[in-house]
Design an enzyme around this catalytic site. Structure first.
Site, PDB file in Angstrom:
ATOM      1  CB  CYS A 141      51.570 -57.490 -40.498  1.00 52.85           C
ATOM      2  SG  CYS A 141      51.188 -59.255 -40.354  1.00 52.85           S
ATOM      3  CG  HIS A 220      46.174 -59.534 -39.235  1.00 54.33           C
ATOM      4  ND1 HIS A 220      46.108 -60.901 -39.339  1.00 54.33           N
ATOM      5  CD2 HIS A 220      47.367 -59.188 -39.785  1.00 54.33           C
ATOM      6  CE1 HIS A 220      47.215 -61.355 -39.928  1.00 54.33           C
ATOM      7  NE2 HIS A 220      47.987 -60.336 -40.209  1.00 54.33           N
TER       8      HIS A 220
HETATM    9  P1  NAD Z   1      56.142 -64.249 -50.216  1.00 58.62           P
HETATM   10  O1  NAD Z   1      56.110 -65.720 -50.272  1.00 58.62           O
HETATM   11  O2  NAD Z   1      55.004 -63.466 -50.757  1.00 58.62           O
HETATM   12  O3  NAD Z   1      57.465 -63.711 -50.929  1.00 58.62           O
HETATM   13  C1  NAD Z   1      58.722 -64.281 -50.721  1.00 58.62           C
HETATM   14  C2  NAD Z   1      59.529 -64.191 -52.005  1.00 58.62           C
HETATM   15  O4  NAD Z   1      60.835 -64.712 -51.789  1.00 58.62           O
HETATM   16  C3  NAD Z   1      58.915 -64.989 -53.152  1.00 58.62           C
HETATM   17  O5  NAD Z   1      58.952 -64.201 -54.335  1.00 58.62           O
HETATM   18  C4  NAD Z   1      59.847 -66.197 -53.279  1.00 58.62           C
HETATM   19  O6  NAD Z   1      59.926 -66.665 -54.607  1.00 58.62           O
HETATM   20  C5  NAD Z   1      61.164 -65.592 -52.856  1.00 58.62           C
HETATM   21  N1  NAD Z   1      62.160 -66.572 -52.392  1.00 58.62           N
HETATM   22  C6  NAD Z   1      62.008 -67.886 -52.103  1.00 58.62           C
HETATM   23  N2  NAD Z   1      63.173 -68.435 -51.710  1.00 58.62           N
HETATM   24  C7  NAD Z   1      64.093 -67.438 -51.733  1.00 58.62           C
HETATM   25  C8  NAD Z   1      65.476 -67.375 -51.464  1.00 58.62           C
HETATM   26  N3  NAD Z   1      66.167 -68.438 -51.048  1.00 58.62           N
HETATM   27  N4  NAD Z   1      66.107 -66.192 -51.602  1.00 58.62           N
HETATM   28  C9  NAD Z   1      65.431 -65.078 -51.995  1.00 58.62           C
HETATM   29  N5  NAD Z   1      64.108 -65.089 -52.289  1.00 58.62           N
HETATM   30  C10 NAD Z   1      63.462 -66.254 -52.164  1.00 58.62           C
HETATM   31  O7  NAD Z   1      56.401 -63.889 -48.682  1.00 58.62           O
HETATM   32  P2  NAD Z   1      56.026 -62.526 -47.956  1.00 58.62           P
HETATM   33  O8  NAD Z   1      54.617 -62.596 -47.506  1.00 58.62           O
HETATM   34  O9  NAD Z   1      56.473 -61.374 -48.774  1.00 58.62           O
HETATM   35  O10 NAD Z   1      56.923 -62.664 -46.637  1.00 58.62           O
HETATM   36  C11 NAD Z   1      58.263 -62.265 -46.611  1.00 58.62           C
HETATM   37  C12 NAD Z   1      58.651 -61.982 -45.179  1.00 58.62           C
HETATM   38  O11 NAD Z   1      57.841 -60.884 -44.703  1.00 58.62           O
HETATM   39  C13 NAD Z   1      58.410 -63.116 -44.190  1.00 58.62           C
HETATM   40  O12 NAD Z   1      59.370 -63.036 -43.162  1.00 58.62           O
HETATM   41  C14 NAD Z   1      57.044 -62.786 -43.615  1.00 58.62           C
HETATM   42  O13 NAD Z   1      56.818 -63.360 -42.349  1.00 58.62           O
HETATM   43  C15 NAD Z   1      57.140 -61.289 -43.540  1.00 58.62           C
HETATM   44  N6  NAD Z   1      55.834 -60.609 -43.508  1.00 58.62           N
HETATM   45  C16 NAD Z   1      54.822 -61.020 -44.298  1.00 58.62           C
HETATM   46  C17 NAD Z   1      53.600 -60.377 -44.202  1.00 58.62           C
HETATM   47  C18 NAD Z   1      52.420 -60.819 -45.008  1.00 58.62           C
HETATM   48  O14 NAD Z   1      51.317 -60.713 -44.550  1.00 58.62           O
HETATM   49  N7  NAD Z   1      52.591 -61.312 -46.222  1.00 58.62           N
HETATM   50  C19 NAD Z   1      53.431 -59.298 -43.339  1.00 58.62           C
HETATM   51  C20 NAD Z   1      54.521 -58.861 -42.589  1.00 58.62           C
HETATM   52  C21 NAD Z   1      55.726 -59.538 -42.657  1.00 58.62           C
END
Ligand code: NAD
Length: 340
Positions: A141, A220
């Site tokens: 992000c 942020h």
């Molecule tokens: P999150 O924890 O909200 O969602 C992750 C999902 O994946 C959950 O539903 C979880 O149950 C599931 N999960 C767990 N183990 C798994 C597996 N082995 N296989 C498939 N699914 C599985 O996380 P998020 O915030 O959505 O982050 C996901 C990615 O996006 C990360 O790389 C994070 O760094 C990136 N990201 C997050 C944000 C943010 O602010 N939330 C912003 C930009 C990028």
């Protein structure tokens, strides 16, 4: 023929990308995965998404919860052209070993290291990099916000140097296990990792970053100081340039947006799903030009800013649009983002 897309990980990012895929005329959402039943899994079913089991999830738990399951991740991979990995940080790297043997192209998120994919991606900064690639990483992000702004500023006036301080939200609104809830935590690793990450999409950008974590969940905020090579005549030109670029939302002084609380109130009034703000948010009043020194603030909605970038990454990979501008316009129209 629409490109068939699966989403592995239906959390904060995954559910938004799934909804966004479903709105695109050239993409088809085949299904999403969950590791266990939850209100989000139930919401996926309610939206008509086919549910597949990922990770260590077991079918019985879903059946006991009354949630129909279409198969496992391996089954989903047989039906898709590309999988968007939105699993938690570092799990994507483990999933490489599943996607590759299945012969499925993959898009990863910014929580993975640069090496997880063939290239890092941002639509405004390096759209064309995706062509012919089998894997891409949509940068995080904060990096997305910086890369978008840098693409605009560097193309227009050239960047001599860029210093950014990232005031980071402590947790997403639904996360109750992260902090701090009181205090400010400087990231003592200097400079922070965000600068090199921006360079993974804009390799020549002379950017250096620092970061502090603060107790908020909304957004942020970046504090930018850019030294320009060929500065414009006045700050109005900078304002016009940002305003003319998709995925930038500039607030005027009379709009009464003092900070991130009002940005989120604006988002609630605007009514996009999840109250998302997928644009870089700038304050016109908070842009200053003194000689060749450009300073500006921008706010970044961490939960949604990467969503349109995931769509453009797929389009770039499958060569579905003639240019970055065409893909961005198509994505934004489908998502309900106003054109500049
Ligand atoms: P999150 O924890 O909200 O969602 C992750 C999902 O994946 C959950 O539903 C979880 O149950 C599931 N999960 C767990 N183990 C798994 C597996 N082995 N296989 C498939 N699914 C599985 O996380 P998020 O915030 O959505 O982050 C996901 C990615 O996006 C990360 O790389 C994070 O760094 C990136 N990201 C997050 C944000 C943010 O602010 N939330 C912003 C930009 C990028």
């Amino acid at each position: 023929m629409r490109v068939r897309v699966g989403i592995n990980g239906f959390g904060t990012i995954g559910k938004r990308v799934a909804d966004a895929v479903r709105k695109q005329p050239d993409l088809e959402l085949v299904g999403v995965t969950k590791t266990r039943p939850s209100y989000e899994a139930e919401a996926a079913v309610a939206r008509g998404y086919r549910l597949f089991i990922a990770g260590s999830g077991n079918r019985r738990a879903f059946e006991d919860a009354g949630l129909p399951v279409a198969g496992t991740l391996a089954d989903l991979l047989k039906e898709v052209d590309v999988i968007v990995d939105a699993a938690p940080d570092k799990v994507g790297q483990e999933n490489v070993g599943i996607y590759r043997p299945a012969g499925v192209r993959s898009i990863f998120q910014g929580g993975e290291k640069v090496g997880v994919a063939e290239a890092s991606f941002n639509a405004l900064a390096n759209y064309a990099v995706g062509r012919g690639k089998h894997s891409l990483r949509v940068v995080s992000c904060n990096t997305t916000g910086l890369a978008r702004a840098a693409a605009v500023v560097d193309r227009a006036w050239g960047v001599e140097s860029w210093e950014a301080t990232i005031v980071r939200r402590a947790a997403d609104p639904a996360e109750s296990n992260r902090g701090p809830i009181n205090g400010i935590l400087p990231s003592l690793h200097l400079p922070s990792h965000h600068g090199p990450d921006v360079q993974s999409v804009l390799s020549d950008l002379p950017i250096s970053t620092t970061a502090v974590v603060v107790p908020t969940t909304l957004m942020h905020v970046h504090v930018n100081h850019v030294r320009l090579r060929h500065p414009p005549a006045d700050v109005g030109e900078v304002v016009r340039r940002f305003r003319a670029t998709p995925r930038f939302r500039l607030f005027r002084p009379w709009e009464g947006i003092d900070g991130t609380p009002q940005v989120m109130e604006f988002a609630r009034d605007r009514g996009l799903p999840y109250n998302d703000v997928m644009e870089n948010v700038l304050w016109e009043e908070g842009i200053s030009l003194q000689g060749s020194d450009l300073r500006f603030f921008q706010a970044i909605h961490q939960e949604s800013i990467v969503v349109p970038e995931n769509i453009d990454a797929i389009r770039s990979m499958f060569d579905l649009a003639p240019s970055a501008e065409a893909s961005i316009a198509m994505t934004d129209r489908a998502l309900g983002l106003a054109p500049p």
